[in-house]
Write an enzyme that holds these catalytic residues in place. Structure first.
Site, PDB file in Angstrom:
ATOM      1  N   LEU A  53       0.776  -1.238   0.000  1.00 51.23           N
ATOM      2  CA  LEU A  53       0.000   0.000   0.000  1.00 51.23           C
ATOM      3  C   LEU A  53       0.815   1.299   0.000  1.00 51.23           C
ATOM      4  CD1 LEU A  53      -2.904  -1.007   2.425  1.00 51.23           C
ATOM      5  CD2 LEU A  53      -2.871  -1.086  -0.077  1.00 51.23           C
ATOM      6  N   ASP A  54       2.139   1.213  -0.133  1.00 50.48           N
ATOM      7  CA  ASP A  54       2.933   2.433  -0.167  1.00 50.48           C
ATOM      8  C   ASP A  54       4.199   2.236  -1.003  1.00 50.48           C
ATOM      9  OD1 ASP A  54       3.448   5.097   0.388  1.00 50.48           O
ATOM     10  OD2 ASP A  54       4.337   4.709   2.353  1.00 50.48           O
ATOM     11  N   VAL A  55       4.045   1.603  -2.174  1.00 50.86           N
ATOM     12  CA  VAL A  55       5.192   1.365  -3.043  1.00 50.86           C
ATOM     13  C   VAL A  55       5.520   2.662  -3.774  1.00 50.86           C
ATOM     14  CG1 VAL A  55       6.095   0.041  -4.992  1.00 50.86           C
ATOM     15  CG2 VAL A  55       4.572  -1.057  -3.339  1.00 50.86           C
TER      16      VAL A  55
END
Length: 187
Positions: free
Chosen positions: A159-161
């Site tokens: 969820l935070d690439v």
């Protein structure tokens, strides 16, 4: 004026963070410096007592709600924060042996410990040196895709690439996906 705002923000972040040489877990960890601070946590570079390697210690600390007391205890006036702290700890315990080495409570908050990756982020590489050559970029993309495949097979979404969350390890040039703070397990 802009410089003053940056300085004020930097000082504000440091005033809420643990100070250099602060000891945690009975002296097992010694804080060296702040690596980053988000809305929910502060991440520190630390050395591990009796070990020659550095580790990363992440502290649950809700910016704008939590406050640091003189004894390093974290104070807050909301039961919601206590619930969030318990979830932070629970999520870290779920990832124990999957990158997280240890989870503990101290100073009225929770911490987790991970290995420190010596290197620089893709974001820093691009900001300092410009666009990467296509072959090098594709190599990093394939490595991160492999990491995402691995975690997706275990029903986890990162969820935070983003380039700032990809470290290129100095020792072997491999891309390592970091910062699972927003990750979620799904069924």
């Amino acid at each position: 004026i802009k410089f003053g705002g940056i300085l004020k923000k930097h000082l504000s972040m440091n005033m809420q963070a643990l100070q250099q040489d602060t000891l945690l877990k009975g002296g097992a960890y010694r804080i060296e410096k702040i690596l980053s601070q988000s809305d929910l946590e502060i991440t520190y570079l630390s050395d591990k007592f009796g070990d020659s390697r550095n580790v990363v210690v992440t502290e649950f600390f809700v910016k704008d709600i939590c406050r640091r007391e003189k004894n390093n205890s974290v104070a807050y006036d909301s039961e919601d924060v206590a619930t969030m702290r318990d979830k932070f700890k629970s999520d870290a315990l779920d990832r124990l042996n999957k990158g997280i080495l240890e989870v503990f409570e101290e100073n009225n908050t929770a911490y987790y410990v991970m290995d420190y990756i010596e290197g620089e982020s893709l974001s820093d590489m691009v900001n300092q040196g410009g666009a990467l050559p296509e072959a090098e970029a594709m190599e990093y993309i394939e490595q991160i895709a492999s990491a995402l495949d691995f975690i997706h097979q275990r029903s986890i979404n990162h969820l935070d690439v983003k380039p700032a969350n990809v470290m290129v390890r100095q020792s072997d040039g491999k891309a390592i996906l970091i910062d699972f703070g927003l990750s979620k397990q799904y069924d």
